[in-house]
Design a protein around this motif. Structure first.
Motif, PDB file in Angstrom:
ATOM      1  N   LEU A 189      62.263   9.717 -63.560  1.00 39.43           N
ATOM      2  CA  LEU A 189      63.144  10.392 -64.305  1.00 39.43           C
ATOM      3  C   LEU A 189      64.480   9.883 -63.854  1.00 39.43           C
ATOM      4  CD1 LEU A 189      63.826  12.788 -66.388  1.00 39.43           C
ATOM      5  CD2 LEU A 189      64.000  14.346 -64.071  1.00 39.43           C
ATOM      6  N   ARG A 190      64.695   9.506 -62.642  1.00 43.26           N
ATOM      7  CA  ARG A 190      65.917   8.843 -62.342  1.00 43.26           C
ATOM      8  C   ARG A 190      66.193   7.843 -62.814  1.00 43.26           C
ATOM      9  NH1 ARG A 190      69.566   9.832 -57.959  1.00 43.26           N
ATOM     10  NH2 ARG A 190      71.238   8.414 -58.261  1.00 43.26           N
ATOM     11  N   LEU A 191      64.860   6.788 -62.849  1.00 40.29           N
ATOM     12  CA  LEU A 191      65.254   5.340 -63.613  1.00 40.29           C
ATOM     13  C   LEU A 191      65.573   5.633 -64.979  1.00 40.29           C
ATOM     14  CD1 LEU A 191      62.412   3.843 -61.697  1.00 40.29           C
ATOM     15  CD2 LEU A 191      64.588   3.416 -61.416  1.00 40.29           C
ATOM     16  N   ALA A 192      64.863   6.425 -65.745  1.00 43.44           N
ATOM     17  CA  ALA A 192      64.886   6.759 -67.214  1.00 43.44           C
ATOM     18  C   ALA A 192      66.366   6.905 -67.628  1.00 43.44           C
ATOM     19  CB  ALA A 192      63.859   7.899 -67.623  1.00 43.44           C
ATOM     20  N   MET A 193      67.010   7.911 -66.604  1.00 34.89           N
ATOM     21  CA  MET A 193      68.365   8.320 -67.059  1.00 34.89           C
ATOM     22  C   MET A 193      69.152   7.064 -66.658  1.00 34.89           C
ATOM     23  SD  MET A 193      68.598  11.286 -68.051  1.00 34.89           S
ATOM     24  CE  MET A 193      70.191  11.739 -67.899  1.00 34.89           C
ATOM     25  N   THR A 194      69.213   6.374 -65.755  1.00 34.38           N
ATOM     26  CA  THR A 194      69.785   5.017 -65.136  1.00 34.38           C
ATOM     27  C   THR A 194      69.873   4.329 -66.356  1.00 34.38           C
ATOM     28  OG1 THR A 194      69.352   5.591 -62.826  1.00 34.38           O
ATOM     29  CG2 THR A 194      70.223   3.141 -63.349  1.00 34.38           C
ATOM     30  N   PHE A 195      68.692   3.889 -66.770  1.00 34.40           N
ATOM     31  CA  PHE A 195      68.665   2.579 -67.751  1.00 34.40           C
ATOM     32  C   PHE A 195      68.537   3.168 -69.169  1.00 34.40           C
ATOM     33  CE2 PHE A 195      67.121   1.045 -63.787  1.00 34.40           C
ATOM     34  CZ  PHE A 195      67.680  -0.171 -63.509  1.00 34.40           C
ATOM     35  N   ALA A 196      68.906   4.239 -69.409  1.00 36.43           N
ATOM     36  CA  ALA A 196      68.961   4.798 -71.024  1.00 36.43           C
ATOM     37  C   ALA A 196      69.843   3.939 -71.688  1.00 36.43           C
ATOM     38  CB  ALA A 196      69.243   6.139 -70.866  1.00 36.43           C
TER      39      ALA A 196
END
Length: 533
Positions: A504-511
């Motif tokens: 979830l953190r990665l998906a938010m960072t690379f959105a």
């Protein structure tokens, strides 16, 4: 109302009944038996876990739905923050998770009907349709499609009438069984091995989560709602809560109505009722309510048929939305003068016929579908947090309380359900996704360079380690779920939770950048304004 426009004729109760009508289908006819066989009395907790998990997702989509008040809104949501490639793959996932439900409900109808009209099922192959059953399935699915050529107002009215029947009969079944057969001692007989593990696994594999997926119908019909901002949250949340109460009562009635003598050999796992393909009707007959078993056989035609009917409705809208987003050819976006996406309806029928072939039995098939569908909905919590960041002050008809906590929790629970489905189901799901990715890249090779959309790999690369590590957790996990047994059940659940938060953190960072999300939302609103009331 001109050609090419959907009709906004769905009211609050029409959407509520659409979700309720989809939830109360074949799940109530078969789910309590399969849940009892897996988890015994702990199946009561399994239904509560399933309801809580789906309610978390429903709350997420209760906020997202009114922000994108379009029919097939879930497809549009999947394209919001993570690039065109992920949106294309998720569009296909959503399509299959919808288009497969109606054939499953048709199979449920024919499974029950086989008790008094033998020949629909293969001899010696439990739950598989015979040649005659396949022909009947194709015809019944065709009837669902034909009725969906009516304007949406009449589609929802037909569903509302069927929903009242579908609620009254299960509720009355609880009363009939409990009043005629009361064996509370059955509640003390737990599974002999892995009771807690079985309780969680039953959520994914016995039809529990599968039953609750109907909540999404209101969201899929948002583009045909008079006031989606007010009607969607009521319909979505209300449907989950009401159906959870009904299913909990049905499971309790089933558990206490079974004759203790039937549990003396093998416990709950070995419970064997005469006419097992119609467990509630067989149980009613066993407790001396033969007249009620007749009613249940009638309901076994109406409940799954009603659910199959409304799923054809929503599957056509999802197919149309997928065509709008470039997942399917634009050919399938056509709407006739009655506001019906008729080409998408025919696509749903054609693909539905393929899933009417004698594939695995009801329980096996719903395990696959549940895994695929939960995976498709796992993207919702990510998109909600992306929209909160990109549009912090935008008005929201429904605002999820404590979203920074509840959205990650919904994502964790989604991944738990996928994990509980077992290694075989997870392998099937991820193999299908790999094939879809290969198909996308192949089609891209034959697409002229000026027409190719950017892949957006930078925005969705996190998906590959996410899937790989989730599969690895299952592969190394408990033997009861098909793994090697190197990691215990609850340790594996903790690992999946940590993996979910990392992903979830990665998906938010690379959105995609916030400005791209705002541009897309503006296009959606302009399109809605152009469609008109």
């Amino acid at each position: 109302m001109g050609e090419g426009q959907l009709r906004r004729e769905g009211g609050k109760f029409g959407l509520l009944y659409a979700s309720l009508g989809a939830i109360v289908g074949s799940g109530w006819l078969f789910g309590p038996l399969h849940a009892a066989q897996q988890a015994g009395p702990l199946s009561l907790v399994s239904w509560l876990i399933g309801a809580a998990a789906i309610l978390l997702l429903a709350l997420v989509y209760a906020e997202l739905g009114p922000l994108i008040p379009r029919s097939g809104a879930i497809v549009h949501i999947s394209h919001l923050g993570n690039g065109s490639l992920l949106g294309w793959i998720w569009g296909w996932i959503l399509f299959f998770s919808y288009v497969t439900i109606a054939p499953v409900e048709v199979t449920a109808v024919l499974t029950y009907a086989n008790n008094y009209l033998p020949g629909f099922l293969q001899e010696g192959a439990q739950g598989l349709l015979s040649r005659r059953g396949f022909v009947a399935a194709v015809l019944l699915l065709g009837i669902f499609v034909a009725f969906n050529f009516l304007v949406i107002r009449w589609v929802l009215r037909i569903n509302s009438v069927a929903t009242w029947w579908k609620l009254l009969i299960p509720a009355a079944t609880v009363f009939v069984l409990v009043s005629l057969s009361w064996h509370p001692e059955n509640l003390h007989l737990l599974p002999s091995h892995g009771a807690l593990e079985s309780m969680f696994a039953a959520v994914a594999t016995s039809g529990i989560v599968f039953s609750f997926f109907g909540f999404r119908q209101a969201i899929d019909l948002a583009g045909e709602s008079k006031d989606p901002g007010r009607t969607l949250p009521v319909a979505v949340i209300g449907a989950v809560l009401l159906s959870a109460l009904l299913y909990e009562g049905l499971q309790f009635a089933f558990l206490v109505a079974v004759n203790p003598a039937d549990l003396s050999h093998g416990g709950w796992a070995g419970v064997d009722l005469p006419g097992l393909t119609g467990p509630f009707a067989a149980l009613a007959l066993a407790v001396g309510a033969g007249w009620w078993s007749t009613v249940l056989y009638i309901d076994a035609l109406i409940s799954p048929a009603g659910t199959g009917f409304i799923y054809v409705t929503s599957a056509a809208r999802v197919s149309m939305a997928a065509a709008e987003m470039g997942v399917f050819p634009r050919f399938f976006t056509h709407i006739n003068r009655f506001g019906v996406p008729w080409r998408a309806l025919l696509l749903v029928y054609g693909v539905g016929i393929l899933f009417s072939f004698p594939f695995p039995s009801w329980q096996k098939l719903v395990g696959y579908i549940s895994s695929v569908t939960v995976l498709s909905y796992a993207l919702g919590p990510i998109v909600l947090l992306q929209l909160r960041r990109a549009m912090p002050k935008a008005p929201r008809p429904f605002r999820l309380w404590a979203a920074p906590i509840l959205a990650p929790l919904a994502f964790i629970v989604s991944n738990w359900i996928i994990f509980w489905a077992g290694l075989e189901t997870l392998s099937f799901t991820f193999t299908a996704l790999a094939l879809l990715l290969g198909l996308y890249l192949l089609l891209r090779l034959f697409t002229p360079a000026p027409e190719r959309k950017p892949l957006g790999l930078r925005h969705m690369w996190w998906v590959f380690p996410y899937f790989a590590l989730l599969w690895l957790c299952s592969y190394l996990g408990p033997r009861d779920l098909g793994g090697l047994g190197h990691i215990t059940f609850f340790t594996d659940m903790a690992i999946v939770a940590l993996l979910s938060l990392t992903v979830l953190r990665l998906a938010m960072t690379f959105a995609v950048p916030d400005r791209e999300i705002l541009r897309y939302m503006a296009e959606i609103n302009e399109s809605k304004a152009a469609t008109g009331p």
